[in-house]
Design a protein around this motif. Structure first.
Motif, mmCIF file in Angstrom:
data_model
loop_
_atom_site.group_PDB
_atom_site.id
_atom_site.type_symbol
_atom_site.label_atom_id
_atom_site.label_comp_id
_atom_site.label_asym_id
_atom_site.label_seq_id
_atom_site.Cartn_x
_atom_site.Cartn_y
_atom_site.Cartn_z
ATOM 1 N N LYS A 60 0.840 -1.204 0.000
ATOM 2 C CA LYS A 60 0.000 0.000 0.000
ATOM 3 C C LYS A 60 0.874 1.253 0.000
ATOM 4 N N GLY A 61 0.307 2.322 -0.477
ATOM 5 C CA GLY A 61 1.022 3.592 -0.493
ATOM 6 C C GLY A 61 1.874 3.750 -1.733
ATOM 7 N N MET A 62 2.551 4.886 -1.785
ATOM 8 C CA MET A 62 3.382 5.203 -2.949
ATOM 9 C C MET A 62 4.729 4.491 -2.859
ATOM 10 N N LEU A 63 5.181 4.016 -4.000
ATOM 11 C CA LEU A 63 6.515 3.457 -4.126
ATOM 12 C C LEU A 63 7.350 4.488 -4.874
ATOM 13 N N GLU A 64 8.562 4.681 -4.427
ATOM 14 C CA GLU A 64 9.486 5.618 -5.071
ATOM 15 C C GLU A 64 10.354 4.843 -6.059
ATOM 16 N N MET A 65 10.631 5.466 -7.210
ATOM 17 C CA MET A 65 11.496 4.813 -8.193
ATOM 18 C C MET A 65 12.517 5.813 -8.722
ATOM 19 N N GLU A 66 13.629 5.256 -9.189
ATOM 20 C CA GLU A 66 14.679 6.068 -9.804
ATOM 21 C C GLU A 66 15.253 5.298 -10.978
ATOM 22 N N LEU A 67 15.435 5.991 -12.087
ATOM 23 C CA LEU A 67 16.114 5.399 -13.239
ATOM 24 C C LEU A 67 17.605 5.394 -12.932
ATOM 25 N N THR A 68 18.190 4.211 -12.816
ATOM 26 C CA THR A 68 19.605 4.129 -12.452
ATOM 27 C C THR A 68 20.506 3.820 -13.638
ATOM 28 N N GLU A 69 19.903 3.341 -14.724
ATOM 29 C CA GLU A 69 20.708 3.040 -15.910
ATOM 30 C C GLU A 69 19.823 3.127 -17.144
ATOM 31 N N LEU A 70 20.315 3.784 -18.163
ATOM 32 C CA LEU A 70 19.642 3.867 -19.457
ATOM 33 C C LEU A 70 20.693 3.707 -20.546
ATOM 34 N N ASP A 71 20.462 2.770 -21.410
ATOM 35 C CA ASP A 71 21.280 2.605 -22.607
ATOM 36 C C ASP A 71 20.273 2.581 -23.751
ATOM 37 N N PRO A 72 20.111 3.701 -24.456
ATOM 38 C CA PRO A 72 19.032 3.818 -25.440
ATOM 39 C C PRO A 72 18.901 2.607 -26.351
ATOM 40 N N LYS A 74 18.535 -0.345 -25.623
ATOM 41 C CA LYS A 74 19.196 -1.568 -25.166
ATOM 42 C C LYS A 74 18.867 -1.966 -23.737
ATOM 43 N N ARG A 75 18.732 -0.987 -22.830
ATOM 44 C CA ARG A 75 18.603 -1.355 -21.415
ATOM 45 C C ARG A 75 17.968 -0.234 -20.606
ATOM 46 N N VAL A 76 17.056 -0.620 -19.701
ATOM 47 C CA VAL A 76 16.409 0.303 -18.775
ATOM 48 C C VAL A 76 16.442 -0.357 -17.394
ATOM 49 N N VAL A 77 16.970 0.372 -16.395
ATOM 50 C CA VAL A 77 17.034 -0.165 -15.037
ATOM 51 C C VAL A 77 16.396 0.838 -14.082
ATOM 52 N N PHE A 78 15.432 0.347 -13.293
ATOM 53 C CA PHE A 78 14.771 1.127 -12.249
ATOM 54 C C PHE A 78 15.144 0.553 -10.888
ATOM 55 N N ARG A 79 15.334 1.428 -9.923
ATOM 56 C CA ARG A 79 15.423 1.014 -8.524
ATOM 57 C C ARG A 79 14.156 1.518 -7.851
ATOM 58 N N VAL A 80 13.451 0.626 -7.181
ATOM 59 C CA VAL A 80 12.190 0.950 -6.521
ATOM 60 C C VAL A 80 12.355 0.731 -5.025
ATOM 61 N N PRO A 83 8.832 1.347 2.179
ATOM 62 C CA PRO A 83 9.184 0.866 3.515
ATOM 63 C C PRO A 83 9.180 -0.657 3.653
ATOM 64 N N THR A 84 8.485 -1.362 2.756
ATOM 65 C CA THR A 84 8.407 -2.819 2.870
ATOM 66 C C THR A 84 9.316 -3.578 1.911
ATOM 67 N N LEU A 85 9.999 -2.882 0.957
ATOM 68 C CA LEU A 85 10.781 -3.628 -0.031
ATOM 69 C C LEU A 85 11.837 -2.773 -0.714
ATOM 70 N N ASP A 86 12.777 -3.463 -1.329
ATOM 71 C CA ASP A 86 13.747 -2.904 -2.270
ATOM 72 C C ASP A 86 13.634 -3.752 -3.532
ATOM 73 N N TRP A 87 13.692 -3.090 -4.683
ATOM 74 C CA TRP A 87 13.425 -3.801 -5.937
ATOM 75 C C TRP A 87 14.267 -3.175 -7.028
ATOM 76 N N GLU A 88 14.942 -3.999 -7.807
ATOM 77 C CA GLU A 88 15.635 -3.535 -9.005
ATOM 78 C C GLU A 88 15.004 -4.253 -10.187
ATOM 79 N N ALA A 89 14.515 -3.476 -11.148
ATOM 80 C CA ALA A 89 13.881 -4.011 -12.347
ATOM 81 C C ALA A 89 14.762 -3.692 -13.549
ATOM 82 N N VAL A 90 15.117 -4.719 -14.306
ATOM 83 C CA VAL A 90 16.037 -4.579 -15.434
ATOM 84 C C VAL A 90 15.367 -5.082 -16.704
ATOM 85 N N SER A 91 15.266 -4.223 -17.699
ATOM 86 C CA SER A 91 14.736 -4.599 -19.007
ATOM 87 C C SER A 91 15.869 -4.477 -20.018
#
Length: 151
Positions: A60-72, A74-80, A83-91
């Motif tokens: 519940k509530g808002m999750l904060e995200m930051e773009l930590t890596e961009l390779d046009p 080729k690659r997109v990385v978010f860090r989310v 208070p309940t989690l840490d998440w790295e999403a890599v495309s």
């Protein structure tokens, strides 16, 4: 920690998939993310921050995200964070014939006592994330391909 990874080939060029991954208005159509926004004007770049909510599920509530890596294209990385989690999403995007192979992967770690739930949640996370990649494929392939020759 919960690791997930799935591959899907999308019949669109890497640039189209890359642009979709950076379009906050598109996320609610293929993920459970709603109220998605990026700070600042213009195209997102490394360091761009944003936020979103999950439409369903226990977080519940808002999750904060930051773009930590961009390779046009080729690659997109978010860090989310939340208070309940840490998440790295890599495309990761790779040309595949006339389309793009999207590897949709990430690592999600619950915080505190919730870490005990990770073995129970792992299958749901993996299944859900794989389904999101398939929904993105369906959305992009249903739209007219701007690169297709006109009749």
């Amino acid at each position: 920690m919960i690791h997930y990874a799935s591959d899907v080939t999308i019949a669109r060029p890497p640039h189209a998939v890359y642009e979709a991954l950076l379009d906050p208005d598109l996320y609610p159509r293929w993920t459970d993310m709603v109220d998605v926004s990026f700070d600042g004007a213009g195209a997102p770049r490394v360091g761009t921050k944003g936020r979103f909510r999950m439409a369903k599920g226990p977080i519940k509530g808002m999750l904060e995200m930051e773009l930590t890596e961009l390779d046009p294209d080729k690659r997109v990385v978010f860090r989310v964070t939340h208070p309940t989690l840490d998440w790295e999403a890599v495309s990761t995007l790779e040309p595949a014939g006339n389309g793009t192979k999207l590897t949709y992967a990430g690592d999600l770690q619950l915080r505190g006592w919730r870490r005990l739930l990770e073995p129970i949640m792992a299958r749901e996370v993996r299944t859900g994330e794989a389904a999101e990649a398939l929904r993105l494929k369906a959305i992009l392939e249903a739209a007219p391909d701007p690169a297709a020759p006109s009749a």
